[in-house]
Design an enzyme around this catalytic site. Sequence first.
Site, PDB file in Angstrom:
ATOM      1  CG  ASN A 106      -1.586   1.317   1.085  1.00 31.98           C
ATOM      2  OD1 ASN A 106      -1.971   2.375  -0.067  1.00 31.98           O
ATOM      3  ND2 ASN A 106      -2.367   1.211   2.565  1.00 31.98           N
ATOM      4  CE  LYS A 107       3.949   1.489  -5.489  1.00 29.34           C
ATOM      5  NZ  LYS A 107       4.968   1.429  -5.054  1.00 29.34           N
TER       6      LYS A 107
END
Length: 474
Positions: A251-252
């Site tokens: 999850n950036k």
Amino acid sequence: MTKTNFSPNTSRYMDIEDLRNALFAYLLAKQDAGEFLLRIEDTNQSEYTKSAEEFVYHILDTFHLTYDEGPNKERDNGPYNQSKRLDIYKKYAEKLVKKGYAYYCFCDEATLNKKRLEATDKKETFKYDGTCRNFPKDEAQRRVMAGESYVIREKMPDVGQTSYRDLVYGDVTVENSILEDQILIKNNGMPTYNFANVVDDALMGITHVTRECTFLASTAKYLLLYDALGFPRPQFVHLPLILIKNSTKRNKETKENNLMDLLNQGFLPEAILNYLALLGWSPRDTREFFTLEELVESFDSKRIHRRPAHYDVKKLEWFNHHYIKEMTEEDYLKFVRPFLAAAYNLEGKEEKWIRKLLLLYKNSLHFGAEIVLVTHTFFKNTIDFEEKAVAFLNSDIHIKNTVLTFREEIKKLEVWTEETIKELITEIGIKCNVSGKMLYMPIRIAVSGLIHGPCLETMIELLGKDIVLQRLGE
């Protein structure tokens, strides 16, 4: 000589996985006394962010991943921003058209979208059907010269297999029949990611291509391009994904995963780099702490893992804690003081007091900004008691007696030093017939509101007699 490359996407800021990938490319080159090249992926100008490109330079400099060739270190292979290499990509795409390995495609987006919807309705994976694949070359050229919109697609073989050996995942074979005629040049003249990187890697002499394992299957398309262009195939090193703890995918957007946030919170570059090196790679022994130079000496691509690596900020904090403890006192003070000064007004505070306060937490901090959290009791007129602390104080009459005795005795204390406070607490223990937790915890809670904390006598000394008596109800 090994030569590797890092090509960050400048439509967003580098995150921890980007840095891990850059680190592995750097280590792979340097363990063989090779070269590490930087190339900027910026052909998607609608999403390109100049600050994201500048952040790349800042991060590589901060983490001492010095590149040998790239922007500001020009060699014959430049320019290194892909947006400045458009003529090169067009030249090689046209070469493929002439050789029969690529073709002009005039299918408009509306037609392609209709076909995508039809595939979806049939629950099939959309694959371009090759409408323009066998279009007569002279007619195609006429339409191009007339200014008609087009893309250039690679003509994929529809039979056989494409195989290669990855240095991490071993032998990989892909059926050519599943490969779509991929776009090489888009209708705006920009190259696709796949095509630009193949051309650049080949022209810049990249011997080992490092990238995420999600590209394992699509690498077959890369190899067919190398072959069609007459370029030698490089070695491929696919790296395992990094998964955020308690998440099934990276999850950036997670702050824990944001490099800028980590640095702003006071995570040390050497700690971050050390931790990231162990996300997807392991040394030959159980050693955990490495300098960058030691990583270069120890790195071996054969020990890169295939399974995903799990990023856990708590584990990173553990590494950072180690590096903070190892700092000299002066380096530690220079590192941590700005966090304190940004949060609290230090005006009127003696340097000796500030220094002692900061050093009180040197061996317990996990990141620089944590100093703000753990020192709040020294900068507030009132204290907030933890729920468990209140329950403890009210749990036994002897606990209340210890606090009352401490209050009465502390009023009499004339010499306010860490040593005299320590002696006083010992005397209170004898007088109240308590020791250990039953002696120290009531006093700590009464003066700070906290159940746990640093050396009690040092804390009391730093708080000062007036504040302590105020908090004890005097």
